[in-house]
Design an enzyme around this catalytic site. Structure first.
Site, short mmCIF file in Angstrom:
data_model
loop_
_atom_site.label_atom_id
_atom_site.label_comp_id
_atom_site.label_asym_id
_atom_site.label_seq_id
_atom_site.Cartn_x
_atom_site.Cartn_y
_atom_site.Cartn_z
N ASP A 140 23.43 43.54 17.58
CA ASP A 140 24.38 42.84 18.46
C ASP A 140 24.60 43.65 19.73
O ASP A 140 25.15 44.75 19.68
CB ASP A 140 25.70 42.65 17.71
CG ASP A 140 26.72 41.84 18.49
OD1 ASP A 140 26.36 41.31 19.56
OD2 ASP A 140 27.87 41.76 18.05
N ASP A 343 24.20 38.23 25.95
CA ASP A 343 24.69 38.54 24.60
C ASP A 343 23.68 38.06 23.57
O ASP A 343 23.30 36.89 23.57
CB ASP A 343 26.05 37.88 24.38
CG ASP A 343 26.62 38.17 23.01
OD1 ASP A 343 26.56 39.34 22.58
OD2 ASP A 343 27.14 37.25 22.36
#
Length: 465
Positions: A140, A343
């Site tokens: 992430d 992201d």
């Protein structure tokens, strides 16, 4: 294009190979038929040539799952994705407040698309401890802290893909003490307000109510036989509950000092790259260090920006959008007001309301020959393609600072909602000041190179091949 035969379709594709304003897609009659064969088989549990293999966690290239783990529906994916986006917006708009954060996730590691944290995360295999135990973790770019589930759980751990880590079986494991500067780094990264007596405690709370809590610890991290880090700092979670799917934890690729990027900087120079596969039966990679070579495809770079609203996020200077070769009339102030991040955990790209409105208007105009369909969840630009076997869709290009363009792959433009309904895979934010997010669906097939030290981000087409 009604009832086009296969040979005609091939000729059509060939005719527009150099038409950068359009793409041709094949209309599938079912989005629910499971794919059971991996087109690019995994290369084993060990990292190869400084690469970790990236795969969809519910696809045939991923390691076998325990039990009957079902793939989430598109409806559920979109719900979870919106939860993540709202959390990111909350983190950035409340950046001066002390809040718990997302846990983190990211040598080249194989990555898989995970069900946890919005269903759009990708997973890789890493080794922790001595002797080494392998774990499947989501990586992430929007998180810093790496964590895995640890014994003793006392009934507070969720069911995961691999055996839960037992720190007492590792000869190199140790807890970090409260007074150590590493504990202070943890607090600055997570806004951690847990009481500390002897050992440093971490707490991570997610937007959907999921959480992980336990000891902030050190142990040996193994990415490959030649890529070993003896005192890697991570969260050893003894209380973990929520929608984490079958992933064993998270690997953090943010910019804070506790992230993997920072902890491995002496070896990799704060450089990592990845390519996300566009289908569940294909693979990508996650890599660390400088992967360039004379045979590499051209990488085009744009500056990474620093923004005190979210110092761990990777901010970009998005300057414009083009549809079918024509740049949309969007004021530059629209993007400067919102700001933009990239992201890996957000699925669908989010745009400021004014930019999204301009995009949908232009896209609908370019698709005027195809009948509209009702909205599907947050996706409000949909088409009924029941009468078509192939469809020509307009290109979408993002323009970034430094003159860098991202020509979105056709796999990132439309998403199939059902057997006949296809929708534009973008969504609008609620407010003009909500940060824009370049999601992972629009990153698919590109090589993304994060040179954090040089503060640049590179895009390379056909990065997974």
């Amino acid at each position: 294009m009604k009832n086009v035969e296969a040979n005609v379709f091939k000729e059509t594709v060939s005719a527009i190979l150099h038409d950068h304003q359009s793409h041709v897609i094949t209309v599938r009659r079912s989005s629910l038929v499971p794919v059971t064969v991996c087109s690019t088989p995994p290369k084993g549990s060990e990292i190869f040539s400084k690469q970790l293999q990236v795969t969809h966690i519910h696809g045939p290239c991923s390691p076998p799952k325990k039990g009957n783990t079902k793939s989430p529906s598109l409806h559920q994916i979109l719900i979870d994705d919106q939860i993540r986006v709202k959390y990111i917006h909350s983190r950035i708009s409340n950046s001066n407040q002390t809040t718990s954060t997302f846990a983190a996730s990211a040598v080249n590691l194989p990555a898989n698309s995970g069900q946890s944290l919005g269903n759009g995360n990708f997973v890789v295999r890493i080794g922790i401890g001595t002797p080494k135990q392998d774990f499947t973790v989501a990586f992430d770019t929007g998180s810093d802290l790496t964590w895995i589930q640890c014994q003793p759980c006392a009934g507070m751990c969720y069911s995961q893909q691999d055996s839960i880590f037992n720190p007492s079986n590792s000869s190199t494991y140790s807890n970090i003490l409260c007074g150590h500067h590493a504990c202070e780094q943890l607090q600055s990264a997570t806004g951690n307000s847990a009481p500390c007596t002897t050992s440093c405690i971490y707490q991570t709370v997610y937007a959907d109510g999921s959480y992980s809590s336990g000891y902030f610890a050190r142990d040996k991290l193994t990415l490959s036989p030649s890529d070993v880090f003896l005192k890697f700092k991570f969260g050893c979670g003894e209380q973990n509950q929520g929608m984490f799917g079958s992933a064993d934890g998270l690997l953090g690729l943010g910019r804070n000092k506790v992230s993997m990027v920072s902890q491995t900087s002496q070896k990799y120079g704060k450089i990592f790259s990845y390519c996300l596969p566009s289908t569940t039966n294909s693979t990508g990679y996650l890599a660390f260090g400088n992967q360039t070579s004379t045979t590499s495809r051209k990488i085009h770079y744009t500056p990474l920006l620093n923004d005190n609203r979210g110092p761990s996020f990777y901010f970009l200077n998005l300057t414009g959008i083009s549809v079918k070769g024509k740049q949309l009339a969007i004021s530059s102030s629209v993007f400067t007001t919102s700001g933009t991040i990239i992201d890996s955990g957000t699925v669908i790209t989010r745009l400021p309301p004014a930019a999204y409105s301009a995009l949908t208007k232009a896209f609908r105009g370019a698709m005027s020959k195809y009948p509209l369909a009702p909205a599907y969840s947050m996706l409000d630009t949909c088409f009924n393609l029941v009468e078509y076997s192939t469809v020509k869709i307009p290109s979408i290009v993002f323009h970034f600072g430094g003159g860098t363009n991202l020509n979105v792959d056709k796999s990132g433009i439309l998403v199939q909602a059902n057997s006949t309904q296809y929708c534009l895979a973008f969504a609008g934010n609620s407010g003009a000041s909500d940060v824009a997010i370049l999601g992972n669906m629009q990153q698919q097939t590109f090589k993304l190179v994060y040179d954090v030290a040089a503060e640049t981000l590179g895009f390379g087409a056909k990065g997974c091949s």
